[in-house]
Design a protein around this motif. Structure first.
Motif, PDB file in Angstrom:
ATOM      1  N   THR A  95       0.827  -1.206   0.000  1.00 57.37           N
ATOM      2  CA  THR A  95       0.000   0.000   0.000  1.00 57.37           C
ATOM      3  C   THR A  95       0.859   1.254   0.000  1.00 57.37           C
ATOM      4  OG1 THR A  95      -1.752  -1.163   1.199  1.00 57.37           O
ATOM      5  CG2 THR A  95      -1.835   1.251   1.210  1.00 57.37           C
TER       6      THR A  95
ATOM      7  N   THR B 188     -19.175   0.206  -7.295  1.00 59.67           N
ATOM      8  CA  THR B 188     -17.905   0.758  -7.759  1.00 59.67           C
ATOM      9  C   THR B 188     -18.134   1.842  -8.802  1.00 59.67           C
ATOM     10  OG1 THR B 188     -17.029  -1.488  -7.466  1.00 59.67           O
ATOM     11  CG2 THR B 188     -15.585   0.109  -8.525  1.00 59.67           C
TER      12      THR B 188
ATOM     13  N   VAL C 204     -14.279  -5.030 -12.493  1.00 63.63           N
ATOM     14  CA  VAL C 204     -14.565  -5.199 -11.059  1.00 63.63           C
ATOM     15  C   VAL C 204     -14.610  -6.676 -10.650  1.00 63.63           C
ATOM     16  CG1 VAL C 204     -16.268  -4.791  -9.238  1.00 63.63           C
ATOM     17  CG2 VAL C 204     -15.683  -2.958 -10.842  1.00 63.63           C
TER      18      VAL C 204
ATOM     19  N   ILE D 281     -11.200  -7.806  -9.928  1.00 61.22           N
ATOM     20  CA  ILE D 281     -10.706  -7.238  -8.667  1.00 61.22           C
ATOM     21  C   ILE D 281     -11.309  -7.981  -7.481  1.00 61.22           C
ATOM     22  CG2 ILE D 281     -10.728  -5.155  -7.233  1.00 61.22           C
ATOM     23  CD1 ILE D 281     -10.617  -3.548  -9.865  1.00 61.22           C
TER      24      ILE D 281
ATOM     25  N   VAL E  35      -9.344  -9.685  -4.345  1.00 65.91           N
ATOM     26  CA  VAL E  35      -9.627  -9.429  -2.930  1.00 65.91           C
ATOM     27  C   VAL E  35      -9.764 -10.736  -2.155  1.00 65.91           C
ATOM     28  CG1 VAL E  35     -11.304  -8.435  -1.332  1.00 65.91           C
ATOM     29  CG2 VAL E  35     -10.697  -7.208  -3.415  1.00 65.91           C
TER      30      VAL E  35
ATOM     31  N   THR F  34      -5.755  -5.024  -3.456  1.00 64.03           N
ATOM     32  CA  THR F  34      -6.882  -4.309  -4.067  1.00 64.03           C
ATOM     33  C   THR F  34      -6.391  -3.060  -4.782  1.00 64.03           C
ATOM     34  OG1 THR F  34      -8.364  -5.101  -2.332  1.00 64.03           O
ATOM     35  CG2 THR F  34      -9.105  -3.209  -3.618  1.00 64.03           C
ATOM     36  N   GLN F  35      -5.498  -2.307  -4.125  1.00 63.58           N
ATOM     37  CA  GLN F  35      -4.949  -1.102  -4.745  1.00 63.58           C
ATOM     38  C   GLN F  35      -4.185  -1.449  -6.028  1.00 63.58           C
ATOM     39  OE1 GLN F  35      -5.042  -1.405  -1.240  1.00 63.58           O
ATOM     40  NE2 GLN F  35      -6.687   0.089  -1.376  1.00 63.58           N
TER      41      GLN F  35
ATOM     42  N   PHE G 138      -6.764  -2.303  -8.818  1.00 59.94           N
ATOM     43  CA  PHE G 138      -7.432  -1.122  -9.380  1.00 59.94           C
ATOM     44  C   PHE G 138      -6.478  -0.319 -10.265  1.00 59.94           C
ATOM     45  CE2 PHE G 138     -10.942  -1.687  -6.408  1.00 59.94           C
ATOM     46  CZ  PHE G 138     -12.010  -1.138  -7.101  1.00 59.94           C
TER      47      PHE G 138
ATOM     48  N   ALA H 219      -7.305   6.148  -9.436  1.00 57.86           N
ATOM     49  CA  ALA H 219      -7.481   4.697  -9.317  1.00 57.86           C
ATOM     50  C   ALA H 219      -7.186   4.250  -7.885  1.00 57.86           C
ATOM     51  CB  ALA H 219      -6.567   3.970 -10.297  1.00 57.86           C
ATOM     52  N   PHE H 220      -6.143   4.826  -7.267  1.00 61.50           N
ATOM     53  CA  PHE H 220      -5.828   4.504  -5.873  1.00 61.50           C
ATOM     54  C   PHE H 220      -6.953   4.972  -4.960  1.00 61.50           C
ATOM     55  CE2 PHE H 220      -3.984   4.931  -1.712  1.00 61.50           C
ATOM     56  CZ  PHE H 220      -3.076   3.894  -1.614  1.00 61.50           C
TER      57      PHE H 220
ATOM     58  N   SER I 195      -9.849   2.649  -5.135  1.00 63.43           N
ATOM     59  CA  SER I 195      -9.621   1.404  -4.397  1.00 63.43           C
ATOM     60  C   SER I 195      -9.836   1.596  -2.895  1.00 63.43           C
ATOM     61  CB  SER I 195      -8.208   0.880  -4.658  1.00 63.43           C
ATOM     62  OG  SER I 195      -7.229   1.705  -4.032  1.00 63.43           O
TER      63      SER I 195
ATOM     64  N   PHE J 276     -13.500   1.781  -2.283  1.00 62.86           N
ATOM     65  CA  PHE J 276     -14.053   0.442  -2.477  1.00 62.86           C
ATOM     66  C   PHE J 276     -13.938  -0.376  -1.191  1.00 62.86           C
ATOM     67  CE2 PHE J 276     -13.461  -4.031  -3.685  1.00 62.86           C
ATOM     68  CZ  PHE J 276     -14.581  -4.250  -4.476  1.00 62.86           C
TER      69      PHE J 276
END
Length: 349
Positions: A46, A262, A282, A285, A289, A301-302, A305, A319-320, A323, A326
């Motif tokens: 992250t 999303t 999605v 993704i 997850v 996840t980050q 995305f 995008a970050f 995420s 989300f």
């Protein structure tokens, strides 16, 4: 002549006991190491992706978000949680069939199952991926008079049909979005997942496959009896066509709701990405997850995305931010379980 033969067996009892204790200690240490590794991977990944995205740009994207769309996404989360609980309750239909293994041969009421489900989602927030929450679900159901193998079988089928529904939505989304984004690099992964899902479904509908799995489980310590009973419980679903179709349709509806959630978050951030692209990306993704690499998919996840939405032309910072939102609305959806846990739901976990 005889004196050397007497003391040989004395240490054996002590060795068995000490070996058992050593095994327990070793398992505990390895489990603790795995949890620590997941935390380190989540934090490191992250931080790396945040630095790569420019923290100031991420903060600006989140600060300028339209909260009306975020509230709408939270409402959709609440709906999908209720639908998921109902889906699991439907999978307990074998308990109502002749010879069901529940207390007095009946499945628990829908309200009880919902309580267990919501509490497990809250507790699962603090456990690796979705595996911990599934274990809490099975345990909570067993405390309601349902046999352990029946509880585990219902959770396994719920998870399997959930993955199958994600796969179906992903394939449909890839077809719909083929003119909008090139995701041919994902086809091998989708093909592999299709094979794995087909193999898992074979255990439900094929007696030969079920026998093979039971034999594999028999190789585990104390796995012969438990494995046979678990496979038998899973095979009961082969004759319950209407409940299985009902659960599959509910699962597809849940995945559609997650795509729409999303999409709402993307609108909140001002992303000009067509809805079809969300349907294509999605579900992939969601599968990322589920992987128990980090705690609750933080970091992975980050990465998902940023990589996937980057192919759709979305910059790293939004995008970050997408995420993070989300994951945040998922936590919001788990909060009702925390209230139930505090006010009478503790026995479910």
């Amino acid at each position: 002549m005889i004196t050397a033969t007497i003391p040989v067996q004395m240490p054996t009892i002590e060795t068995d006991s000490s070996t058992r204790q050593q095994n327990i200690t070793s398992v505990a240490r390895s489990g603790g190491f795995a949890r620590a590794a997941r935390v380190v991977i989540a934090a490191g990944l992250t931080a790396l992706l945040l630095w790569h995205s420019d923290p100031k740009a991420v903060w600006q994207a989140a600060r300028d978000a339209d909260w009306r769309f975020i509230v709408l996404a939270c409402v959709l989360v609440a709906i999908d949680r209720v639908l998921m609980a109902y889906r699991w309750w439907t999978l307990l239909a074998p308990l109502d069939a002749p010879g069901g293994a529940g207390q007095v041969g009946r499945r628990p009421p829908l309200g009880t199952v919902m309580r267990i489900f919501f509490v497990s989602t809250f507790v699962g927030t603090f456990l690796p991926a979705s595996v911990g929450g599934d274990a809490v679900r099975a345990y909570g159901l067993s405390k309601e008079g349902v046999q352990g193998v029946e509880a585990v079988a219902s959770v396994l089928l719920d998870r399997l049909l959930g993955v199958v529904s994600i796969l179906m939505v992903a394939i449909a989304g890839a077809i719909l979005a083929r003119e909008l984004i090139d995701i041919r690099a994902l086809f091998p992964a989708l093909a592999l997942l299709t094979v794995l899902c087909a193999a898992a479904l074979a255990v439900v509908f094929s007696p030969r496959a079920a026998i093979g799995v039971a034999r594999l489980l028999a190789l585990l310590p104390r796995g012969r009896d438990t494995g046979t009973r678990l496979v038998t419980a899973i095979q009961r679903y082969a004759t319950l066509h209407l409940p299985m179709i009902n659960v599959l349709l509910c699962s597809i509806a849940v995945q559609v709701l997650r795509v729409l959630q999303t999409y709402c978050l993307g609108l909140a951030l001002g992303l000009a990405v067509p809805l079809g692209v969300y349907f294509a990306l999605v579900p992939i993704i969601l599968l990322i997850v589920l992987m128990p690499i980090t705690i609750n998919g933080i970091g992975t996840t980050q990465a998902g995305f940023m990589w996937l939405f980057g192919r759709a032309g979305v910059a790293n910072a939004p995008a970050f931010a997408l995420s993070v939102l989300f994951l945040a609305i998922a936590v919001v959806g788990n909060l009702p379980g925390g209230l139930l846990y505090l006010f009478g739901g503790k026995r479910a976990s």
